[in-house]
Design a protein around this motif. Structure first.
Motif, PDB file in Angstrom:
ATOM      1  N   ASP A   1       0.845  -1.200   0.000  1.00 16.18           N
ATOM      2  CA  ASP A   1       0.000   0.000   0.000  1.00 16.18           C
ATOM      3  C   ASP A   1       0.877   1.246   0.000  1.00 16.18           C
ATOM      4  OD1 ASP A   1      -2.602  -1.254   0.140  1.00 16.18           O
ATOM      5  OD2 ASP A   1      -2.209  -1.669   2.257  1.00 16.18           O
ATOM      6  N   VAL A   2       1.885   1.253   0.865  1.00 15.68           N
ATOM      7  CA  VAL A   2       2.784   2.411   0.970  1.00 15.68           C
ATOM      8  C   VAL A   2       3.534   2.609  -0.343  1.00 15.68           C
ATOM      9  CG1 VAL A   2       4.755   3.393   2.216  1.00 15.68           C
ATOM     10  CG2 VAL A   2       2.967   2.162   3.471  1.00 15.68           C
ATOM     11  N   ALA A   3       4.005   1.536  -0.938  1.00 14.10           N
ATOM     12  CA  ALA A   3       4.716   1.637  -2.219  1.00 14.10           C
ATOM     13  C   ALA A   3       3.797   2.202  -3.299  1.00 14.10           C
ATOM     14  CB  ALA A   3       5.253   0.271  -2.629  1.00 14.10           C
ATOM     15  N   ARG A   4       2.543   1.773  -3.322  1.00 11.78           N
ATOM     16  CA  ARG A   4       1.579   2.285  -4.307  1.00 11.78           C
ATOM     17  C   ARG A   4       1.374   3.781  -4.120  1.00 11.78           C
ATOM     18  NH1 ARG A   4      -2.441  -0.497  -2.906  1.00 11.78           N
ATOM     19  NH2 ARG A   4      -3.684   1.077  -1.870  1.00 11.78           N
ATOM     20  N   TRP A   5       1.223   4.216  -2.860  1.00  9.01           N
ATOM     21  CA  TRP A   5       1.010   5.645  -2.607  1.00  9.01           C
ATOM     22  C   TRP A   5       2.222   6.464  -3.015  1.00  9.01           C
ATOM     23  CZ3 TRP A   5      -0.969   4.033   2.799  1.00  9.01           C
ATOM     24  CH2 TRP A   5      -2.280   3.533   2.687  1.00  9.01           C
ATOM     25  N   ARG A   6       3.411   5.917  -2.799  1.00 11.57           N
ATOM     26  CA  ARG A   6       4.625   6.617  -3.249  1.00 11.57           C
ATOM     27  C   ARG A   6       4.624   6.739  -4.763  1.00 11.57           C
ATOM     28  NH1 ARG A   6       8.145   3.551   1.131  1.00 11.57           N
ATOM     29  NH2 ARG A   6       8.051   5.130   2.770  1.00 11.57           N
ATOM     30  N   HIS A   7       4.295   5.633  -5.447  1.00  7.34           N
ATOM     31  CA  HIS A   7       4.258   5.621  -6.909  1.00  7.34           C
ATOM     32  C   HIS A   7       3.207   6.613  -7.436  1.00  7.34           C
ATOM     33  CE1 HIS A   7       4.486   4.067 -10.983  1.00  7.34           C
ATOM     34  NE2 HIS A   7       3.177   3.958 -10.969  1.00  7.34           N
ATOM     35  N   GLU A   8       2.083   6.712  -6.756  1.00  5.84           N
ATOM     36  CA  GLU A   8       0.996   7.611  -7.156  1.00  5.84           C
ATOM     37  C   GLU A   8       1.257   9.061  -6.753  1.00  5.84           C
ATOM     38  OE1 GLU A   8      -2.357   5.851  -5.188  1.00  5.84           O
ATOM     39  OE2 GLU A   8      -2.610   4.301  -6.720  1.00  5.84           O
ATOM     40  N   GLY A   9       2.324   9.298  -5.985  1.00  2.00           N
ATOM     41  CA  GLY A   9       2.605  10.656  -5.520  1.00  2.00           C
ATOM     42  C   GLY A   9       1.596  11.157  -4.503  1.00  2.00           C
ATOM     43  N   ARG A  10       1.039  10.267  -3.700  1.00  2.00           N
ATOM     44  CA  ARG A  10      -0.001  10.623  -2.730  1.00  2.00           C
ATOM     45  C   ARG A  10       0.616  11.090  -1.419  1.00  2.00           C
ATOM     46  NH1 ARG A  10      -5.411   9.531  -4.005  1.00  2.00           N
ATOM     47  NH2 ARG A  10      -5.626  10.906  -2.204  1.00  2.00           N
ATOM     48  N   GLU A  11       1.256  12.240  -1.465  1.00  2.00           N
ATOM     49  CA  GLU A  11       1.864  12.813  -0.260  1.00  2.00           C
ATOM     50  C   GLU A  11       0.816  13.098   0.811  1.00  2.00           C
ATOM     51  OE1 GLU A  11       5.102  12.970   0.399  1.00  2.00           O
ATOM     52  OE2 GLU A  11       5.381  12.000  -1.541  1.00  2.00           O
ATOM     53  N   ASP A  12      -0.416  13.395   0.404  1.00  2.00           N
ATOM     54  CA  ASP A  12      -1.484  13.628   1.375  1.00  2.00           C
ATOM     55  C   ASP A  12      -1.704  12.401   2.254  1.00  2.00           C
ATOM     56  OD1 ASP A  12      -2.434  12.284  -0.947  1.00  2.00           O
ATOM     57  OD2 ASP A  12      -4.501  12.918  -0.560  1.00  2.00           O
ATOM     58  N   ILE A  13      -1.623  11.227   1.671  1.00  2.00           N
ATOM     59  CA  ILE A  13      -1.774   9.985   2.428  1.00  2.00           C
ATOM     60  C   ILE A  13      -0.491   9.679   3.190  1.00  2.00           C
ATOM     61  CG2 ILE A  13      -2.165   7.503   2.263  1.00  2.00           C
ATOM     62  CD1 ILE A  13      -3.824   8.062  -0.267  1.00  2.00           C
ATOM     63  N   LEU A  14       0.637   9.797   2.521  1.00  2.00           N
ATOM     64  CA  LEU A  14       1.923   9.439   3.134  1.00  2.00           C
ATOM     65  C   LEU A  14       2.244  10.276   4.370  1.00  2.00           C
ATOM     66  CD1 LEU A  14       3.951   8.870  -0.130  1.00  2.00           C
ATOM     67  CD2 LEU A  14       3.207   7.120   1.514  1.00  2.00           C
ATOM     68  N   ARG A  15       1.718  11.497   4.442  1.00  2.00           N
ATOM     69  CA  ARG A  15       1.936  12.326   5.639  1.00  2.00           C
ATOM     70  C   ARG A  15       1.303  11.709   6.879  1.00  2.00           C
ATOM     71  NH1 ARG A  15       1.311  16.557   1.954  1.00  2.00           N
ATOM     72  NH2 ARG A  15      -0.905  16.706   2.341  1.00  2.00           N
ATOM     73  N   ARG A  16       0.385  10.796   6.688  1.00  2.00           N
ATOM     74  CA  ARG A  16      -0.313  10.155   7.806  1.00  2.00           C
ATOM     75  C   ARG A  16       0.155   8.717   8.039  1.00  2.00           C
ATOM     76  NH1 ARG A  16      -4.535  12.505  10.196  1.00  2.00           N
ATOM     77  NH2 ARG A  16      -5.217  14.498   9.391  1.00  2.00           N
ATOM     78  N   VAL A  17       1.317   8.382   7.483  1.00  2.00           N
ATOM     79  CA  VAL A  17       1.884   7.041   7.645  1.00  2.00           C
ATOM     80  C   VAL A  17       3.166   7.143   8.459  1.00  2.00           C
ATOM     81  CG1 VAL A  17       2.873   5.043   6.449  1.00  2.00           C
ATOM     82  CG2 VAL A  17       0.929   6.270   5.436  1.00  2.00           C
ATOM     83  N   GLY A  18       3.271   6.325   9.485  1.00  2.00           N
ATOM     84  CA  GLY A  18       4.491   6.247  10.269  1.00  2.00           C
ATOM     85  C   GLY A  18       5.176   4.915  10.016  1.00  2.00           C
ATOM     86  N   GLU A  19       6.482   4.921  10.018  1.00  2.00           N
ATOM     87  CA  GLU A  19       7.229   3.686   9.812  1.00  2.00           C
ATOM     88  C   GLU A  19       8.116   3.441  11.022  1.00  2.00           C
ATOM     89  OE1 GLU A  19       9.214   4.132   6.057  1.00  2.00           O
ATOM     90  OE2 GLU A  19       7.363   3.800   4.951  1.00  2.00           O
ATOM     91  N   THR A  20       7.930   2.292  11.647  1.00  2.00           N
ATOM     92  CA  THR A  20       8.740   1.901  12.802  1.00  2.00           C
ATOM     93  C   THR A  20       9.275   0.493  12.571  1.00  2.00           C
ATOM     94  OG1 THR A  20       6.787   1.065  13.963  1.00  2.00           O
ATOM     95  CG2 THR A  20       7.424   3.341  14.416  1.00  2.00           C
ATOM     96  N   PRO A  21      10.395   0.158  13.209  1.00  2.00           N
ATOM     97  CA  PRO A  21      10.932  -1.196  13.062  1.00  2.00           C
ATOM     98  C   PRO A  21       9.932  -2.232  13.585  1.00  2.00           C
ATOM     99  CG  PRO A  21      12.554   0.264  14.052  1.00  2.00           C
ATOM    100  CD  PRO A  21      11.262   1.020  14.016  1.00  2.00           C
ATOM    101  N   ASP A  22       9.844  -3.341  12.889  1.00  2.00           N
ATOM    102  CA  ASP A  22       8.965  -4.438  13.288  1.00  2.00           C
ATOM    103  C   ASP A  22       9.706  -5.318  14.285  1.00  2.00           C
ATOM    104  OD1 ASP A  22       7.357  -6.667  13.562  1.00  2.00           O
ATOM    105  OD2 ASP A  22       6.988  -6.890  11.418  1.00  2.00           O
ATOM    106  N   PRO A  23       9.250  -5.364  15.542  1.00  2.00           N
ATOM    107  CA  PRO A  23       9.955  -6.166  16.545  1.00  2.00           C
ATOM    108  C   PRO A  23       9.895  -7.663  16.258  1.00  2.00           C
ATOM    109  CG  PRO A  23       7.916  -5.324  17.456  1.00  2.00           C
ATOM    110  CD  PRO A  23       8.077  -4.712  16.093  1.00  2.00           C
ATOM    111  N   GLY A  24       8.939  -8.083  15.433  1.00  2.00           N
ATOM    112  CA  GLY A  24       8.789  -9.497  15.135  1.00  2.00           C
ATOM    113  C   GLY A  24       9.508  -9.955  13.890  1.00  2.00           C
ATOM    114  N   GLU A  25      10.110  -9.026  13.146  1.00  2.00           N
ATOM    115  CA  GLU A  25      10.762  -9.395  11.889  1.00  2.00           C
ATOM    116  C   GLU A  25      12.045  -8.592  11.719  1.00  2.00           C
ATOM    117  OE1 GLU A  25       9.954  -8.955   7.131  1.00  2.00           O
ATOM    118  OE2 GLU A  25       8.233  -9.094   8.449  1.00  2.00           O
TER     119      GLU A  25
END
Length: 116
Positions: A23-47
């Motif tokens: 989903d995040v990759a699609r939004w980046r490809h689409e240039g959806r900065e409006d959506i990406l501003r509301r996405v946080g990325e944190t390390p996955d403790p399980g992976e």
């Protein structure tokens, strides 16, 4: 499978969610900065080396997610004049939203009015 009746319970009752990297990759490809501003990325403790993509965070001034939602509701929820729920990003909404609900029991847990 339940049929959506556009009650909006899924957008108001389900608070902070995570989305898939696709989903995040699609939004980046689409240039959806409006959506990406509301996405946080944190390390996955399980992976090892994995990332958790939390969504619908309040945007920061620098364009990143803040770690807290505005009111707990999906920021893309809109109401039509007749009171039905509408998604402002329907054409590119996350897979988790497109696939909701997985079944009648999941819908009933949040008071969803979807019809079986």
């Amino acid at each position: 499978m339940p049929t959506c009746v556009r009650c909006g319970k899924c957008c108001t009752a389900l608070h902070l969610l995570t989305v898939e990297a696709q989903d995040v990759a699609r939004w980046r490809h689409e240039g959806r900065e409006d959506i990406l501003r509301r996405v946080g990325e944190t390390p996955d403790p399980g992976e090892e080396g994995g990332t958790v993509h939390e969504v619908w965070l309040s945007p920061r001034a620098d364009g990143g997610g803040s770690g807290g939602g505005d009111d707990g509701h999906c920021p893309w929820l809109r109401r039509t004049p007749d009171g039905l729920a509408a998604c402002a990003i329907h054409e590119t909404k996350p897979a988790r939203c497109r696939d909701y609900p997985a079944g009648c029991e999941q819908a009933r847990r949040i008071g969803c009015m979807a019809l079986p």
